[in-house]
Design a protein around this motif. Structure first.
Motif, PDB file in Angstrom:
ATOM      1  N   TRP A 111       0.802  -1.236  -0.035  1.00 36.97           N
ATOM      2  CA  TRP A 111       0.061  -0.148  -0.183  1.00 36.97           C
ATOM      3  C   TRP A 111       0.819   1.288  -0.099  1.00 36.97           C
ATOM      4  O   TRP A 111       0.701   2.222  -0.485  1.00 36.97           O
ATOM      5  CB  TRP A 111      -0.797  -0.043   1.170  1.00 36.97           C
ATOM      6  N   GLU A 112       2.195   1.251   0.666  1.00 34.33           N
ATOM      7  CA  GLU A 112       2.837   2.268   0.904  1.00 34.33           C
ATOM      8  C   GLU A 112       3.407   2.487  -0.843  1.00 34.33           C
ATOM      9  O   GLU A 112       3.421   3.805  -1.081  1.00 34.33           O
ATOM     10  CB  GLU A 112       4.136   2.008   1.744  1.00 34.33           C
ATOM     11  N   PHE A 113       3.634   1.632  -1.519  1.00 33.24           N
ATOM     12  CA  PHE A 113       4.143   1.731  -2.643  1.00 33.24           C
ATOM     13  C   PHE A 113       2.831   2.248  -3.634  1.00 33.24           C
ATOM     14  O   PHE A 113       3.331   3.241  -4.544  1.00 33.24           O
ATOM     15  CB  PHE A 113       4.708   0.290  -3.366  1.00 33.24           C
ATOM     16  N   TRP A 114       1.697   1.595  -3.581  1.00 31.22           N
ATOM     17  CA  TRP A 114       0.498   1.979  -4.261  1.00 31.22           C
ATOM     18  C   TRP A 114       0.350   3.538  -4.088  1.00 31.22           C
ATOM     19  O   TRP A 114       0.203   4.401  -4.991  1.00 31.22           O
ATOM     20  CB  TRP A 114      -0.564   1.140  -4.024  1.00 31.22           C
ATOM     21  N   ILE A 160      -7.488  -1.683  -3.924  1.00 28.43           N
ATOM     22  CA  ILE A 160      -6.824  -0.952  -4.859  1.00 28.43           C
ATOM     23  C   ILE A 160      -7.847  -0.220  -5.821  1.00 28.43           C
ATOM     24  O   ILE A 160      -7.674   0.845  -6.293  1.00 28.43           O
ATOM     25  CB  ILE A 160      -6.058  -1.857  -5.648  1.00 28.43           C
ATOM     26  N   TYR A 161      -8.880  -0.915  -6.116  1.00 31.52           N
ATOM     27  CA  TYR A 161      -9.826  -0.170  -7.316  1.00 31.52           C
ATOM     28  C   TYR A 161     -10.660   0.876  -6.577  1.00 31.52           C
ATOM     29  O   TYR A 161     -10.484   2.177  -7.343  1.00 31.52           O
ATOM     30  CB  TYR A 161     -10.951  -1.379  -7.310  1.00 31.52           C
ATOM     31  N   PHE A 162     -11.314   0.778  -5.469  1.00 29.07           N
ATOM     32  CA  PHE A 162     -11.977   1.996  -5.173  1.00 29.07           C
ATOM     33  C   PHE A 162     -11.342   3.148  -4.431  1.00 29.07           C
ATOM     34  O   PHE A 162     -11.572   4.348  -4.765  1.00 29.07           O
ATOM     35  CB  PHE A 162     -13.119   1.539  -3.993  1.00 29.07           C
ATOM     36  N   THR A 163     -10.258   3.028  -3.976  1.00 28.92           N
ATOM     37  CA  THR A 163      -9.522   3.966  -3.354  1.00 28.92           C
ATOM     38  C   THR A 163      -8.568   4.699  -4.308  1.00 28.92           C
ATOM     39  O   THR A 163      -8.573   5.916  -4.552  1.00 28.92           O
ATOM     40  CB  THR A 163      -8.358   3.545  -2.238  1.00 28.92           C
ATOM     41  N   THR A 164      -8.262   3.982  -5.588  1.00 28.84           N
ATOM     42  CA  THR A 164      -7.565   4.782  -6.779  1.00 28.84           C
ATOM     43  C   THR A 164      -8.641   5.593  -7.374  1.00 28.84           C
ATOM     44  O   THR A 164      -8.601   6.736  -7.633  1.00 28.84           O
ATOM     45  CB  THR A 164      -6.910   3.827  -7.453  1.00 28.84           C
ATOM     46  N   ASP A 183     -14.364  19.556 -10.832  1.00 29.14           N
ATOM     47  CA  ASP A 183     -15.129  18.562 -11.982  1.00 29.14           C
ATOM     48  C   ASP A 183     -14.972  17.150 -11.254  1.00 29.14           C
ATOM     49  O   ASP A 183     -14.147  16.744 -10.256  1.00 29.14           O
ATOM     50  CB  ASP A 183     -14.330  18.454 -13.217  1.00 29.14           C
ATOM     51  N   THR A 184     -16.003  16.332 -11.371  1.00 28.00           N
ATOM     52  CA  THR A 184     -16.196  14.947 -11.152  1.00 28.00           C
ATOM     53  C   THR A 184     -15.670  14.073 -12.013  1.00 28.00           C
ATOM     54  O   THR A 184     -16.091  14.083 -13.071  1.00 28.00           O
ATOM     55  CB  THR A 184     -17.746  14.792 -10.813  1.00 28.00           C
ATOM     56  N   LEU A 185     -14.326  13.694 -11.681  1.00 28.94           N
ATOM     57  CA  LEU A 185     -13.477  12.762 -12.540  1.00 28.94           C
ATOM     58  C   LEU A 185     -14.233  11.364 -12.245  1.00 28.94           C
ATOM     59  O   LEU A 185     -13.238  10.582 -11.584  1.00 28.94           O
ATOM     60  CB  LEU A 185     -12.054  13.110 -12.318  1.00 28.94           C
ATOM     61  N   SER A 186     -15.312  10.927 -13.144  1.00 26.78           N
ATOM     62  CA  SER A 186     -15.698   9.738 -12.424  1.00 26.78           C
ATOM     63  C   SER A 186     -15.609   8.654 -13.559  1.00 26.78           C
ATOM     64  O   SER A 186     -15.903   7.433 -13.505  1.00 26.78           O
ATOM     65  CB  SER A 186     -17.224   9.874 -12.003  1.00 26.78           C
ATOM     66  N   ALA A 187     -14.874   8.926 -14.813  1.00 23.69           N
ATOM     67  CA  ALA A 187     -14.623   7.991 -15.832  1.00 23.69           C
ATOM     68  C   ALA A 187     -13.175   7.914 -16.252  1.00 23.69           C
ATOM     69  O   ALA A 187     -12.847   8.453 -17.289  1.00 23.69           O
ATOM     70  CB  ALA A 187     -15.441   8.173 -16.943  1.00 23.69           C
ATOM     71  N   PRO A 188     -12.104   7.830 -15.190  1.00 25.82           N
ATOM     72  CA  PRO A 188     -10.830   8.098 -15.787  1.00 25.82           C
ATOM     73  C   PRO A 188     -10.039   7.120 -16.489  1.00 25.82           C
ATOM     74  O   PRO A 188      -9.465   7.388 -17.086  1.00 25.82           O
ATOM     75  CB  PRO A 188     -10.161   8.158 -14.390  1.00 25.82           C
ATOM     76  N   GLY A 189     -10.469   5.935 -16.591  1.00 22.46           N
ATOM     77  CA  GLY A 189      -9.867   4.825 -17.154  1.00 22.46           C
ATOM     78  C   GLY A 189     -10.243   3.378 -16.427  1.00 22.46           C
ATOM     79  O   GLY A 189     -10.697   3.392 -15.279  1.00 22.46           O
ATOM     80  N   ALA A 190      -9.836   2.338 -17.035  1.00 24.07           N
ATOM     81  CA  ALA A 190     -10.052   1.119 -16.530  1.00 24.07           C
ATOM     82  C   ALA A 190      -8.939   0.903 -15.303  1.00 24.07           C
ATOM     83  O   ALA A 190      -7.804   0.994 -15.722  1.00 24.07           O
ATOM     84  CB  ALA A 190     -10.043   0.015 -17.577  1.00 24.07           C
ATOM     85  N   ILE A 191      -9.291   0.252 -14.309  1.00 26.09           N
ATOM     86  CA  ILE A 191      -8.464  -0.006 -13.076  1.00 26.09           C
ATOM     87  C   ILE A 191      -8.668  -1.342 -12.983  1.00 26.09           C
ATOM     88  O   ILE A 191      -9.631  -1.864 -12.563  1.00 26.09           O
ATOM     89  CB  ILE A 191      -8.632   0.638 -11.750  1.00 26.09           C
TER      90      ILE A 191
END
Ligand SMILES: [Zn+2]
Length: 1021
Positions: free
Chosen positions: A458-461, A519-523, A537-545
């Motif tokens: 998590w520290e790395f992430w 990993i998914y939600f926190t990112t 802005d609401t950045l709610s479609a940033p890309g596939a995680i």
């Protein structure tokens, strides 16, 4: 009105579904005058109004070969035409201003075209068009006009007669010379050209425009919408992720080696005479090995000390199972009562709930009771007082209340920012860490800290990957319009972590699963929080995680993270497109499209010319289109949606209730179901990643006739069932296909179609489902929750785009387009929740903060969510919700689903609702949990019943605990959706009423004849 003999109910469902005779027009000299024609089209429109399907051609000229067994009714003059009786109840109101019709011919048979809606329910209840007829015309031409008028009647709940009169939107008929065509112009329509060819054109329009294939499919309107998106640069090229931007490899020392080293460094006097409790986030067998190794290591130093290695993940549960339970089992007689006290979490600015420590224990008491053979009610969990000596204290008592023993535990923990790159502002989280504690009676003292593998990863992430992503977002301007910022962030992680099923319901103990969720939600949350901070802005479609967490016991943690660029695509303005003209091209309808675009059209024109060089169709149905942009004309062939070709006409196999349905099996299943005459299946749209999204309509069959789905909805209540919005909620697809199969094959279900239309979107989120199938393909992760497959391929909750026809997500468009075509009375969204506990150790322990309520614990096997507009002037919605809640709860109560609900409900109350009612809401009704909200008009919620209360009476949600269910449990949760839908269908049957006919005298010689039923529907128990 009495139309006995004129109409027919061929499928026996009690509703008119055909005009009984064929009208043979055989005038003297073969010519029909204006008055005869006017009466002919009024009769045709009136008969069309009576039915939701008809056989075309309705009107023919003498000598036409017979294609079916309808009786012929031959008419030679206007005097031969019958006068249909009027309904008794006559209203009285002027024709108001109906406005100008759409200048796009795809709207011809809608309320934007020839029809009109005067009461705001979006269903046509009048006609806007009026005919301007020639003085005289060939009989074949009059027959074509009659067929056209019958079609107009078919598509509406009201026709305003006479159709040939002054006023209204003119449908000008000018047979003559030259090529025949139908044009939308001057606030009306013009049909002109060679009479014979024009008759042919009008017959074709009456019979197949704008669907061309099956009327259930979207037709040319969909084709036009696709062309509009393609011209803007949204497809047809696939949205494949771009090149690799960067790839990072990460590895770290194994926490087990860290624990060994930490103890080796402790001086002997620190270890003397105490019990050592080591915490490591490892599976039980590795912790046992570690214990043995530590005993040996310390033995070689001459230290003989009690050592236990507990899990740092769900440390409380580990202590209950591995310390307290064995001690109680060792007692001569089982305890009569056990009390487990937990410390209240008092850390400030933390996302964790006050019951944070209690959560650690779940579902320990149940496991303990089973192992001790005592009643689970004999174990109680209480919040400890402020003077508690440890985080957890367990006391056992005999029947007389005498103490049988006391055990305590204080796991090491620390608090850290939820998103370290953003500081403390988004909140902090409490993380249990690894390390060595000295326990001496009630006293616990920390000797060393050893971060768990989860923490080092998590520290790395949070320290490397998330800051990299936020930089990328910042460089792109951190604006919503610039999304996606990346094509794919693939995190492959290998960790030695607990991952075991607990043997109670679907519960597990899996730090590996928890990490994937974090990993998914926190990112996603980090990017959204960053956007709010940077630009608002609401950045709610940033890309596939895509986090792939693999369990590799006994190995040091490592990871490989790969970031790929966003797909590149042109970004052009959305043009305005309208079908301005229809003509015949040989034996096919062809169209001219007028395109307009704001500003310089050069780029759009270049794109249009590029599209013309591409193969746009899939080799199936298509239509020739001539697109005119400024003064340039470009010819294209556009694809059309056609029904899925069904195989041999034998009943398809019964859909599985125990398999995770995804991939090619979906369209195959839809095709197989479509072999039944009750089922029509087609591809409603394509997802962002170009996967097909099938839709099904179930109706009493009207084979061989032109059907009007919207008219069927005017006559019968209509139920829209949406499944698999969140793709990791898999069971709704099983349930939806099962319902379709039952309606086609089982008499009990088949009878619903006599009273109700059903439209099904069984697989709304195919991109998510594909990701889910991949994530669940590893042996250790088959039953994980897999929320990375919840939203769409960009991480977007695409429900926000349901009513946006220009959405670049087909998964968002499909529901809205079905809703617009059927205007259903009731909509259900079959959803799911985790099948087991939802732990995110780096996000406040339970479900992540983006959810207002906590989904930490399973609420029920099946529960319901409904809302109503809280409007004292319109109490019907509230009554409908009450009726639904009563009916579904009663249906579930006496089934095994009801039994499971009672078990889950008791757990939900004991662990959540009784302690933190705001985070664990809901009310039990007849043993079933419901979340019912009364909403103010204008509330931001987007349910169809809130946005269009005149059209849709009720839209609700079923939730089953199916993330991710398999085998027997999958069958159970799929059946729970089915049961809820069955109860809803029963309500719809009860609410169905025979269509009422009415006439409104407009006082100027015009009369509107209406047919229909109560809208909004009154759902009553
Ligand atoms: Zn859901």
């Amino acid at each position: 009105m009495d139309t006995v003999g004129w109409t027919a109910d061929r499928n026996g469902d009690g509703f008119v579904d055909d005009i009984a005779p064929r009208l043979v027009i055989n005038p003297p000299r073969g010519m029909v005058d204006r008055d005869f024609c006017a009466r002919l089209i009024d009769l045709a429109a009136r008969l069309g109004l009576e039915t939701h399907a008809l056989t075309l051609p309705f009107a023919v000229v003498a000598g036409m070969a017979r294609t079916d067994d309808r009786p012929d009714l031959t008419v030679a003059t206007a005097g031969d035409l019958p006068v249909l009786p009027a309904p008794t109840a006559l209203g009285d109101e002027r024709i108001g201003n109906l406005g100008e019709p759409s200048s796009c011919l795809t709207d011809l048979f809608t309320i934007r075209g020839a029809l009109a809606d005067t009461d705001g329910d979006l269903l046509p209840d009048m006609t806007r068009l009026t005919f301007d007829l020639p003085v005289e015309m060939p009989a074949s031409f009059a027959a074509a006009l009659a067929n056209f008028a019958a079609r107009v009647g078919l598509e509406t709940g009201g026709v305003t007669l006479p159709l040939a009169r002054e006023g209204g939107s003119r449908f000008v008929v000018r047979p003559g010379m030259g090529p025949s065509r139908l044009t939308a112009k001057d606030g009306g329509w013009l049909a002109e050209g060679d009479a014979i060819e024009l008759a042919n054109l009008l017959d074709r329009v009456a019979g197949e425009w704008p669907h061309l294939a099956a009327p259930e499919c979207g037709g040319v309107g969909q084709s036009l919408a696709r062309l509009r998106r393609w011209l803007a640069g949204d497809g047809p090229e696939p949205n494949d992720p771009g090149a690799v931007v960067w790839e990072r490899e990460w590895e770290a020392d194994w926490e087990v080696d860290g624990a060994v080293a930490a103890i080796a460094e402790l001086p002997n006097d620190a270890l003397d005479g105490r019990r050592l409790v080591v915490f490591a986030s490892e599976p039980p067998d590795i912790r046992r090995e570690l214990e043995e190794r530590l005993v040996a290591d310390l033995g070689s130093r001459g230290i003989d000390i009690d050592i236990v290695v507990l899990s740092a993940f769900k440390a409380g549960l580990s202590w209950l199972r591995e310390v307290v339970t064995p001690a109680l089992v060792a007692l001569p007689t089982p305890p009569a009562r056990v009390q487990i006290a937990y410390r209240r979490m008092a850390e400030v600015n933390t996302l964790d709930m006050p019951i944070r420590w209690l959560q650690e224990l779940f579902p320990g008491p149940e496991l303990m009771a089973a192992e001790l053979g005592i009643d689970p009610g004999a174990i109680e969990m209480v919040e400890a007082g402020d003077d508690t000596p440890a985080t957890f204290v367990a006391d056992a008592f005999d029947a007389e209340g005498a103490s049988l023993g006391r055990w305590t535990c204080t796991p090491p923990w620390r608090a850290q920012p939820f998103v370290p790159a953003l500081g403390d502002e988004p909140g902090r989280v409490v993380v249990t860490t690894g390390g060595v504690m000295a326990a001496d009676g009630d006293s616990w003292r920390e000797l060393a800290r050893v971060p768990t593998d989860l923490e080092t990863f998590w520290e790395f992430w949070q320290g490397v990957v998330v800051p990299d992503l936020l930089r990328l977002v910042e460089e792109a301007g951190a604006r919503a319009v610039s999304q996606p910022f990346f094509g794919e962030l693939l995190a492959e992680v290998w960790v030695s972590e607990p991952n075991e099923r607990l043997g109670v319901r679907e519960e597990n103990d899996s730090a590996a699963e928890a990490l994937a969720e974090d990993i998914y939600f926190t990112t996603l949350d980090a990017i959204e929080l960053f956007g709010q901070r940077q630009t608002g802005d609401t950045l709610s479609a940033p890309g596939a995680i895509v986090p792939i967490v693999r369990v590799s016991p006994g190995a040091a943690p490592r990871a490989r993270v790969t970031l790929r660029a966003a797909p590149s695509r042109p970004s052009l303005p959305y043009p305005d497109l309208r079908v301005a003209e229809l003509r015949l091209d040989g034996n096919h309808l062809a169209m001219s499209i007028v395109a307009t675009v704001d500003g310089d059209p050069a780029a759009t024109l270049a794109r249009l010319q590029q599209l013309a060089t591409m193969e746009l169709t899939d080799g199936r149905d298509s239509i020739a289109a001539r697109v005119v942009l400024n003064d340039t004309t470009v010819d294209l062939t556009l694809p059309l949606t056609s029904p899925l070709v069904s195989g041999p006409l034998s009943p398809g196999p019964r859909p599985s209730m125990t398999a995770n349905l995804h991939g090619d099996a979906i369209v195959e299943m839809a095709e197989s179901l479509a072999t039944a005459p009750e089922v029509t299946a087609w591809i409603e749209d394509w997802s962002y990643q170009s996967r097909p999204i099938p839709a099904l309509s179930l109706a009493a069959p009207c084979e061989g006739r032109l059907r009007s789905p919207l008219k069927a909805a005017i006559l019968k209540p209509t139920y829209l069932i949406v499944a698999r919005h969140h793709a990791n909620e898999i069971s709704s697809t099983n349930a939806a296909f099962q319902l379709a199969w039952l309606c086609a094959n089982e008499p009990h279900w088949r009878r619903y179609l006599d009273a109700v239309n059903i439209v099904i979107l069984p697989y709304e989120n195919p991109d998510g489902a594909a990701l889910h199938a991949m994530l669940a393909s590893f042996p250790e992760s088959q039953t994980w929750k897999h929320h990375p497959a919840r939203y769409n391929a960009l991480g977007f909750e695409y429900g926000a785009d349901h009513l946006n026809p220009d959405s670049r997500f087909g998964e968002a468009r499909a529901r809205g387009s079905l809703w617009r075509r059927w205007l259903p009375d009731v909509v259900v969204d079959n959803h799911g929740v985790p099948s087991h506990e939802w732990v995110q150790p780096f996000a406040g322990y339970g479900s992540p903060p983006r959810f207002r309520v906590s989904y930490w614990i399973v609420q029920a096997l099946l529960y319901g969510i409904a809302s109503y507009l809280d409007d004292p002037d319109a109490p019907e919605q509230r009554a409908s919700v009450d009726a639904l809640r009563d009916a579904v709860s009663a249906k579930v109560r006496d089934s095994d689903i009801g039994d499971w609900n009672r078990v889950y409900g008791a757990s939900y109350r004991a662990w959540g609702q009784s302690r933190e009612p705001e985070r664990f809401p809901g009310a039990f009704h007849d043993d079933m949990l419901w979340h019912v909200a009364a909403l103010e008009p204008g509330s931001p919620y987007r349910g169809f019943h809130l946005l269009y209360p005149r059209t849709t009476a009720l839209s609700w949600i079923t939730e089953v605990n199916d993330e991710t269910a398999e085998g027997e449990h999958l069958e159970r949760v799929a059946r729970a959706h089915l049961l809820a839908n069955e109860a809803t269908l029963d309500l719809l049957v009860a609410a169905a009423s025979p269509p009422e006919a009415r006439a409104i005298d407009h006082g100027d010689g015009a009369t509107t004849w209406r047919i229909g039923r109560q809208r909004p529907l009154l759902v009553r128990g």
